[in-house]
Scaffold this motif. Structure first.
Motif, PDB file in Angstrom:
ATOM      1  N   MET A   1      12.353 -41.659   4.697  1.00  0.00           N
ATOM      2  CA  MET A   1      11.133 -41.451   3.948  1.00  0.00           C
ATOM      3  C   MET A   1      11.164 -40.114   3.221  1.00  0.00           C
ATOM      4  O   MET A   1      10.701 -40.002   2.095  1.00  0.00           O
ATOM      5  N   LYS A   2      11.718 -39.109   3.911  1.00  0.00           N
ATOM      6  CA  LYS A   2      11.782 -37.777   3.324  1.00  0.00           C
ATOM      7  C   LYS A   2      12.664 -37.772   2.072  1.00  0.00           C
ATOM      8  O   LYS A   2      12.363 -37.116   1.082  1.00  0.00           O
ATOM      9  N   LYS A   3      13.774 -38.532   2.097  1.00  0.00           N
ATOM     10  CA  LYS A   3      14.670 -38.618   0.949  1.00  0.00           C
ATOM     11  C   LYS A   3      13.984 -39.310  -0.231  1.00  0.00           C
ATOM     12  O   LYS A   3      14.173 -38.927  -1.384  1.00  0.00           O
ATOM     13  N   LEU A   4      13.178 -40.321   0.058  1.00  0.00           N
ATOM     14  CA  LEU A   4      12.452 -41.022  -0.997  1.00  0.00           C
ATOM     15  C   LEU A   4      11.448 -40.108  -1.678  1.00  0.00           C
ATOM     16  O   LEU A   4      11.365 -40.073  -2.910  1.00  0.00           O
ATOM     17  N   VAL A   5      10.712 -39.341  -0.907  1.00  0.00           N
ATOM     18  CA  VAL A   5       9.733 -38.403  -1.466  1.00  0.00           C
ATOM     19  C   VAL A   5      10.437 -37.341  -2.291  1.00  0.00           C
ATOM     20  O   VAL A   5      10.003 -36.977  -3.389  1.00  0.00           O
ATOM     21  N   LEU A   6      11.566 -36.851  -1.793  1.00  0.00           N
ATOM     22  CA  LEU A   6      12.332 -35.843  -2.511  1.00  0.00           C
ATOM     23  C   LEU A   6      12.869 -36.400  -3.833  1.00  0.00           C
ATOM     24  O   LEU A   6      12.804 -35.737  -4.870  1.00  0.00           O
TER      25      LEU A   6
END
Length: 122
Positions: A1-6
């Motif tokens: 999820m963190k990679k998607l937001v980034l």
């Protein structure tokens, strides 16, 4: 999820950086740092007059074709001048060329028209 937001944050930052570049004026800037745009209304009016004169028969197709090419050449020259902003001399040169073409349309229209047909020059 963190990679998607980034990834979404990076993509939106790139898109936001491209917007000011797209908002630059088309014709460059004049000497007062105001946007200067290329305007072809005069060429459009001349082309309309040529088309109308040819349609009603007061210009033959050879003269109309020559006049259309000259208007297009002047329009291209105006576009080249406008890329870095018009100088006073360039603006006067384009105006002079359009004035000459308008006089030529009037003269050729009378030459081939023999005085017949509607008076559309008003």
């Amino acid at each position: 999820m963190k990679k998607l937001v980034l990834a979404l944050t990076a993509a939106s930052a790139l898109a936001a950086a491209a917007v000011p570049a797209a908002a630059q004026p088309y014709g460059g800037y004049d000497r007062h740092d105001r946007p200067q745009r290329y305007d072809n209304d005069r060429a459009d009016r001349l082309m309309w007059r040529i088309d109308r004169a040819e349609r009603i028969g007061s210009l033959n197709s050879g003269a109309a074709g020559w006049l259309r090419r000259e208007v297009s050449n002047t329009e291209r020259l105006a576009w080249r001048y406008s890329r870095d902003g018009f100088s006073q001399w360039e603006r006067q040169d384009i105006d002079r060329r359009y004035d000459q073409l308008a006089r030529r349309i009037d003269r050729d229209d009378r030459r081939y028209g023999y005085g017949y047909g509607p008076d559309y020059r008003r």
